[in-house]
Structure formats: structure tokens, C-alpha cells
Design a protein around this motif. Sequence first.
Motif, PDB file in Angstrom:
ATOM      1  N   GLU A  61       0.832  -1.209   0.000  1.00 52.65           N
ATOM      2  CA  GLU A  61       0.000   0.000   0.000  1.00 52.65           C
ATOM      3  C   GLU A  61       0.862   1.253   0.000  1.00 52.65           C
ATOM      4  O   GLU A  61       0.555   2.214  -0.705  1.00 52.65           O
ATOM      5  N   VAL A  62       1.942   1.239   0.758  1.00 56.36           N
ATOM      6  CA  VAL A  62       2.848   2.392   0.800  1.00 56.36           C
ATOM      7  C   VAL A  62       3.484   2.594  -0.571  1.00 56.36           C
ATOM      8  O   VAL A  62       3.537   3.716  -1.092  1.00 56.36           O
ATOM      9  N   ALA A  63       3.964   1.516  -1.177  1.00 56.09           N
ATOM     10  CA  ALA A  63       4.598   1.607  -2.492  1.00 56.09           C
ATOM     11  C   ALA A  63       3.618   2.146  -3.531  1.00 56.09           C
ATOM     12  O   ALA A  63       3.975   3.008  -4.349  1.00 56.09           O
ATOM     13  N   LEU A  64       2.393   1.668  -3.511  1.00 56.96           N
ATOM     14  CA  LEU A  64       1.382   2.129  -4.447  1.00 56.96           C
ATOM     15  C   LEU A  64       1.069   3.606  -4.240  1.00 56.96           C
ATOM     16  O   LEU A  64       1.022   4.387  -5.191  1.00 56.96           O
ATOM     17  N   LEU A  65       0.888   3.998  -2.989  1.00 52.28           N
ATOM     18  CA  LEU A  65       0.574   5.391  -2.662  1.00 52.28           C
ATOM     19  C   LEU A  65       1.719   6.325  -3.056  1.00 52.28           C
ATOM     20  O   LEU A  65       1.498   7.349  -3.710  1.00 52.28           O
ATOM     21  N   VAL A  66       2.926   5.969  -2.689  1.00 50.56           N
ATOM     22  CA  VAL A  66       4.084   6.817  -3.008  1.00 50.56           C
ATOM     23  C   VAL A  66       4.278   6.894  -4.520  1.00 50.56           C
ATOM     24  O   VAL A  66       4.499   7.967  -5.071  1.00 50.56           O
TER      25      VAL A  66
END
Length: 135
Positions: A61-66
Motif C-alpha cells: 500500500e505504501v509503495a502504491l501510494l508513493v
Amino acid sequence: MEQSEVLKRVIGILTEAGEMQRQAEQEAGGGDADAGGSIVTTLLNETMPHIAISADASVEEVALLVGREVGGAVEQLVGAFTLAFIALAQVHDSGEQEVTSADVLQDLALRAEELSAGGDGDGDGDGENGPEESL
């Protein structure tokens, strides 16, 4: 930040870097090698989005958001530097020795200002201005 504003900031960085290089050559002692870093850092701070990540977010989720949030800003920066490079390279390749890099950057900044004053930044559609129509 609008693409024309990012382009104007990039032109400012390139102009300042050129001036620092000229001063370093004249002084034969160098100059402040870190001075350019502060203007780049300022540009990054102004163009990169602020991202709120929840404490329970997964790595995916962090990778997608960033990726989603930062990707657009990086694309703007790369586009602006690419446009400036192309404008400088075209003059260089044409062999026009009376036109300086500062002249090219000043012209590009004026066109970016016209685009930002014009509103939507879609260009005039005549194809005459080259890549800056995609600002």
C-alpha cells in the motif's frame, strides 16, 4: 504546481548553475559547490506532494501510494529538464554561435510565462513552438 511554474523553476536552476560555473572559472578557486544543492532541494520540497501514510499500511500500500503521488511530480520535473535540454541542444546543434545558453533559457522562460498567463497551458496549437506546447 503547474507545469509552466515547474519549468520556470528549472530554468532558474539552470541559469544559476551557469552563472556559478562562470564565476568559478573566473575566480580559479572554484566556488560553492553546495550552493546548487539548496536550490534543487527547495524545488523538490515545493514540487513533491506531502503524503499521509497510515501506521497500519502494508508495504504494498505504501509503495502504491508513493508511486501514485510522487510519480506525477517526478514526471513534471523530468519533463521540464528535458524541455530545457532540447531547447539548448537544438541551438547548439544548429551552430548558432551568437545565441548563448542564457538567451535560450530566457526565451524559454518567457514562453513558459506566456503559457501560464494564458490559462490552460495547451499551447496555441500551431505546432510552431515545439515541445513546450505539452506544458
